[in-house]
Design a protein around this motif. Sequence first.
Motif, PDB file in Angstrom:
ATOM      1  N   LYS A  26       0.837  -1.215   0.000  1.00 30.79           N
ATOM      2  CA  LYS A  26       0.000   0.000   0.000  1.00 30.79           C
ATOM      3  C   LYS A  26       0.865   1.256   0.000  1.00 30.79           C
ATOM      4  CE  LYS A  26      -2.531  -1.686   3.438  1.00 30.79           C
ATOM      5  NZ  LYS A  26      -3.559  -1.813   4.501  1.00 30.79           N
ATOM      6  N   GLN A  27       1.918   1.242   0.772  1.00 37.37           N
ATOM      7  CA  GLN A  27       2.786   2.412   0.849  1.00 37.37           C
ATOM      8  C   GLN A  27       3.581   2.603  -0.440  1.00 37.37           C
ATOM      9  OE1 GLN A  27       5.261   2.452   4.345  1.00 37.37           O
ATOM     10  NE2 GLN A  27       6.597   4.052   3.562  1.00 37.37           N
ATOM     11  N   TYR A  28       4.082   1.503  -0.993  1.00 36.02           N
ATOM     12  CA  TYR A  28       4.940   1.581  -2.180  1.00 36.02           C
ATOM     13  C   TYR A  28       4.181   2.096  -3.398  1.00 36.02           C
ATOM     14  CZ  TYR A  28       8.129   0.174  -5.917  1.00 36.02           C
ATOM     15  OH  TYR A  28       8.956   0.180  -7.006  1.00 36.02           O
ATOM     16  N   TYR A  29       2.954   1.594  -3.610  1.00 34.35           N
ATOM     17  CA  TYR A  29       2.216   1.963  -4.824  1.00 34.35           C
ATOM     18  C   TYR A  29       1.364   3.216  -4.660  1.00 34.35           C
ATOM     19  CZ  TYR A  29       3.746  -2.392  -6.912  1.00 34.35           C
ATOM     20  OH  TYR A  29       4.528  -3.396  -7.410  1.00 34.35           O
ATOM     21  N   LEU A  30       1.385   3.799  -3.456  1.00 34.92           N
ATOM     22  CA  LEU A  30       0.605   5.015  -3.239  1.00 34.92           C
ATOM     23  C   LEU A  30       1.061   6.144  -4.159  1.00 34.92           C
ATOM     24  CD1 LEU A  30      -1.598   6.369  -1.520  1.00 34.92           C
ATOM     25  CD2 LEU A  30       0.185   7.048   0.093  1.00 34.92           C
ATOM     26  N   ASP A  31       2.396   6.273  -4.334  1.00 36.01           N
ATOM     27  CA  ASP A  31       2.938   7.341  -5.174  1.00 36.01           C
ATOM     28  C   ASP A  31       3.736   6.793  -6.356  1.00 36.01           C
ATOM     29  OD1 ASP A  31       2.005   9.488  -3.494  1.00 36.01           O
ATOM     30  OD2 ASP A  31       3.568   8.913  -2.074  1.00 36.01           O
ATOM     31  N   ASN A  32       3.564   5.508  -6.665  1.00 35.84           N
ATOM     32  CA  ASN A  32       4.312   4.896  -7.767  1.00 35.84           C
ATOM     33  C   ASN A  32       3.373   4.637  -8.942  1.00 35.84           C
ATOM     34  OD1 ASN A  32       5.848   3.286  -9.496  1.00 35.84           O
ATOM     35  ND2 ASN A  32       6.864   2.216  -7.820  1.00 35.84           N
ATOM     36  N   PRO A  33       3.577   5.323 -10.054  1.00 37.36           N
ATOM     37  CA  PRO A  33       2.662   5.159 -11.195  1.00 37.36           C
ATOM     38  C   PRO A  33       2.863   3.843 -11.950  1.00 37.36           C
ATOM     39  CG  PRO A  33       4.463   6.621 -11.792  1.00 37.36           C
ATOM     40  CD  PRO A  33       4.637   6.315 -10.329  1.00 37.36           C
ATOM     41  N   ASN A  34       3.980   3.157 -11.700  1.00 35.63           N
ATOM     42  CA  ASN A  34       4.292   1.926 -12.433  1.00 35.63           C
ATOM     43  C   ASN A  34       3.657   0.714 -11.756  1.00 35.63           C
ATOM     44  OD1 ASN A  34       5.978   3.326 -14.318  1.00 35.63           O
ATOM     45  ND2 ASN A  34       7.553   3.406 -12.741  1.00 35.63           N
ATOM     46  N   ILE A  35       2.361   0.608 -11.895  1.00 35.86           N
ATOM     47  CA  ILE A  35       1.629  -0.497 -11.270  1.00 35.86           C
ATOM     48  C   ILE A  35       1.570  -1.666 -12.247  1.00 35.86           C
ATOM     49  CG2 ILE A  35      -0.575  -1.215 -10.285  1.00 35.86           C
ATOM     50  CD1 ILE A  35      -1.068   1.748  -9.597  1.00 35.86           C
ATOM     51  N   PRO A  36       1.997  -2.867 -11.843  1.00 34.43           N
ATOM     52  CA  PRO A  36       1.998  -4.026 -12.744  1.00 34.43           C
ATOM     53  C   PRO A  36       0.646  -4.734 -12.764  1.00 34.43           C
ATOM     54  CG  PRO A  36       2.952  -4.646 -10.655  1.00 34.43           C
ATOM     55  CD  PRO A  36       2.609  -3.198 -10.536  1.00 34.43           C
ATOM     56  N   ASN A  37       0.484  -5.616 -13.718  1.00 32.51           N
ATOM     57  CA  ASN A  37      -0.752  -6.423 -13.768  1.00 32.51           C
ATOM     58  C   ASN A  37      -0.773  -7.474 -12.661  1.00 32.51           C
ATOM     59  OD1 ASN A  37      -1.027  -4.978 -16.082  1.00 32.51           O
ATOM     60  ND2 ASN A  37      -1.508  -6.690 -17.411  1.00 32.51           N
ATOM     61  N   ILE A  51      -6.938  -4.425  -1.677  1.00 28.73           N
ATOM     62  CA  ILE A  51      -5.751  -3.834  -2.314  1.00 28.73           C
ATOM     63  C   ILE A  51      -5.809  -4.028  -3.827  1.00 28.73           C
ATOM     64  CG2 ILE A  51      -3.234  -3.927  -2.472  1.00 28.73           C
ATOM     65  CD1 ILE A  51      -3.174  -4.770   0.457  1.00 28.73           C
ATOM     66  N   GLU A  52      -6.255  -5.228  -4.272  1.00 33.66           N
ATOM     67  CA  GLU A  52      -6.393  -5.477  -5.710  1.00 33.66           C
ATOM     68  C   GLU A  52      -7.366  -4.488  -6.347  1.00 33.66           C
ATOM     69  OE1 GLU A  52      -5.560 -10.259  -6.368  1.00 33.66           O
ATOM     70  OE2 GLU A  52      -7.554  -9.594  -5.729  1.00 33.66           O
ATOM     71  N   THR A  53      -8.484  -4.247  -5.684  1.00 29.37           N
ATOM     72  CA  THR A  53      -9.491  -3.313  -6.196  1.00 29.37           C
ATOM     73  C   THR A  53      -8.916  -1.897  -6.288  1.00 29.37           C
ATOM     74  OG1 THR A  53     -11.278  -4.640  -5.252  1.00 29.37           O
ATOM     75  CG2 THR A  53     -11.790  -2.353  -5.821  1.00 29.37           C
ATOM     76  N   TRP A  54      -8.217  -1.495  -5.249  1.00 28.82           N
ATOM     77  CA  TRP A  54      -7.608  -0.158  -5.204  1.00 28.82           C
ATOM     78  C   TRP A  54      -6.584   0.010  -6.322  1.00 28.82           C
ATOM     79  CZ3 TRP A  54      -2.445   0.637  -2.871  1.00 28.82           C
ATOM     80  CH2 TRP A  54      -2.060   1.971  -2.874  1.00 28.82           C
ATOM     81  N   LEU A  55      -5.709  -0.977  -6.505  1.00 33.35           N
ATOM     82  CA  LEU A  55      -4.687  -0.902  -7.540  1.00 33.35           C
ATOM     83  C   LEU A  55      -5.301  -0.953  -8.939  1.00 33.35           C
ATOM     84  CD1 LEU A  55      -1.938  -3.244  -6.004  1.00 33.35           C
ATOM     85  CD2 LEU A  55      -1.858  -0.749  -6.202  1.00 33.35           C
ATOM     86  N   SER A  56      -6.330  -1.783  -9.105  1.00 32.61           N
ATOM     87  CA  SER A  56      -7.010  -1.892 -10.401  1.00 32.61           C
ATOM     88  C   SER A  56      -7.642  -0.566 -10.792  1.00 32.61           C
ATOM     89  CB  SER A  56      -8.071  -2.990 -10.351  1.00 32.61           C
ATOM     90  OG  SER A  56      -7.487  -4.254 -10.093  1.00 32.61           O
ATOM     91  N   THR A  57      -8.210   0.116  -9.813  1.00 37.56           N
ATOM     92  CA  THR A  57      -8.825   1.423 -10.066  1.00 37.56           C
ATOM     93  C   THR A  57      -7.783   2.437 -10.509  1.00 37.56           C
ATOM     94  OG1 THR A  57     -10.533   0.990  -8.395  1.00 37.56           O
ATOM     95  CG2 THR A  57     -10.189   3.289  -9.032  1.00 37.56           C
ATOM     96  N   MET A  58      -6.630   2.432  -9.858  1.00 38.58           N
ATOM     97  CA  MET A  58      -5.573   3.384 -10.209  1.00 38.58           C
ATOM     98  C   MET A  58      -4.976   3.068 -11.578  1.00 38.58           C
ATOM     99  SD  MET A  58      -3.447   4.572  -6.868  1.00 38.58           S
ATOM    100  CE  MET A  58      -2.597   3.019  -6.609  1.00 38.58           C
ATOM    101  N   LEU A  59      -4.797   1.772 -11.885  1.00 38.15           N
ATOM    102  CA  LEU A  59      -4.194   1.377 -13.155  1.00 38.15           C
ATOM    103  C   LEU A  59      -5.171   1.476 -14.319  1.00 38.15           C
ATOM    104  CD1 LEU A  59      -1.701   0.235 -14.614  1.00 38.15           C
ATOM    105  CD2 LEU A  59      -2.535  -2.062 -14.077  1.00 38.15           C
ATOM    106  N   GLY A  60      -6.464   1.276 -14.025  1.00 44.24           N
ATOM    107  CA  GLY A  60      -7.468   1.305 -15.077  1.00 44.24           C
ATOM    108  C   GLY A  60      -7.717  -0.063 -15.685  1.00 44.24           C
ATOM    109  N   LYS A  61      -7.116  -1.089 -15.150  1.00 44.31           N
ATOM    110  CA  LYS A  61      -7.368  -2.470 -15.566  1.00 44.31           C
ATOM    111  C   LYS A  61      -7.010  -3.404 -14.417  1.00 44.31           C
ATOM    112  CE  LYS A  61      -2.968  -2.628 -18.121  1.00 44.31           C
ATOM    113  NZ  LYS A  61      -2.362  -2.895 -19.453  1.00 44.31           N
ATOM    114  N   LYS A  62      -7.369  -4.657 -14.566  1.00 46.34           N
ATOM    115  CA  LYS A  62      -7.271  -5.613 -13.465  1.00 46.34           C
ATOM    116  C   LYS A  62      -5.834  -5.831 -12.989  1.00 46.34           C
ATOM    117  CE  LYS A  62      -8.796 -10.237 -12.060  1.00 46.34           C
ATOM    118  NZ  LYS A  62      -9.470 -11.489 -12.481  1.00 46.34           N
ATOM    119  N   VAL A  63      -5.669  -5.815 -11.673  1.00 43.70           N
ATOM    120  CA  VAL A  63      -4.398  -6.118 -11.023  1.00 43.70           C
ATOM    121  C   VAL A  63      -4.618  -7.295 -10.076  1.00 43.70           C
ATOM    122  CG1 VAL A  63      -2.586  -5.298  -9.454  1.00 43.70           C
ATOM    123  CG2 VAL A  63      -3.563  -3.729 -11.150  1.00 43.70           C
ATOM    124  N   GLU A  64      -3.722  -8.287 -10.143  1.00 46.83           N
ATOM    125  CA  GLU A  64      -3.852  -9.465  -9.294  1.00 46.83           C
ATOM    126  C   GLU A  64      -2.644  -9.594  -8.365  1.00 46.83           C
ATOM    127  OE1 GLU A  64      -6.068 -12.961 -11.525  1.00 46.83           O
ATOM    128  OE2 GLU A  64      -4.387 -12.209 -12.737  1.00 46.83           O
TER     129      GLU A  64
END
Length: 339
Positions: A26-37, A51-64
């Motif tokens: 959560k801390q690492y990806y809060l300000d990191n735009p490079n979110i992986p799938n 966390i998956e839902t939060w990251l998926s929303t920021m990336l704009g596609k599914k994150v697992e």
Amino acid sequence: MIGREHYFYSDLRDMEDKDILAGFIKQYYLDNPNIPNKIMIKEEIEDKRAIETWLSTMLGKKVEIKTPKKGEKLRFVEMAEMNSKVTLENKEKDKSEILMELKEVLELDKLPRKIETYDISNLSGEYMVAGMCVMQDGVIKKNLSRRFKIKTVFGQDDPRCMEEVIIRRLKHSIENPKGGFGNLPDVIFADGGITQIRAVKNAIQKVNADFGDGGKNQDIEEALKIPVFGMVKNDKHQTRALMDENRKELKISQNLMNVITKFQDTVHDTAISYHRKLRDKEMTKSELDEITGIGEVKKQALLKHFGSVEKIKEASIKELMEVKGISEAIAKKILGKEQ
């Protein structure tokens, strides 16, 4: 495989691995735009779905978030864990080597686990302050830094300022051992040469005279046998050497020189940032507070918009009026252009 980053945390003994992992993600990806799938981790975490839902929303596609049990992906996770262990071992080794070299170079009887350094900052004798920084077990601990406003010295006299600060600091630990300053240091580094070393030694002697009680309080007298060294800079204001109380410059490795340089830069930044804060506060108080029609809200709005009093004074009337609450009449008052 294509790059690595390492992060070190302390005081995690009471936390489980899964909680540390979840908090870090959560801390690492809060300000990191490079979110992986996909994110692969060692073990399952409790709030995985959230966390998956939060990251998926920021990336704009599914994150697992996956916890592989076999195959190549498991080997990746195991590789990351092994890399982290090796890195941690090397870090601990580096710290140990720094302490051992310091003990040898400074000719100490024990490892210097706690070293404190001090620096004085002023502008022609005004807004006089000091910064203190701590190196604990070979690591600079910025959270243990302290700032002092000089109380008894008037005019530019750095050695007397240093003496005052050291006396105040030592008294803190003697009078309140469980307070914010903690134990007395094993070693003190002063930012400067023989003059500052002598100032620190004088301070220690005065505290010893007050609390050592002429040899009756041997515990305090023993604790106050603190070795003192100077961190000397060259003409370009770069760290050149460590100096002992006999003006002898000590030979140290490049690795230790890098550590000492960082230590000196850190305490210098601590002191000068506090000096600037006091100076800016006084300038703000003496200039903006005297203008009719500018209260605390408008003053803060102006400073937030322009960054400093100097930039406010350089602004045009039109630029000043861009700040909420600043009318043309007030803008003219600020610039001294009212009729």
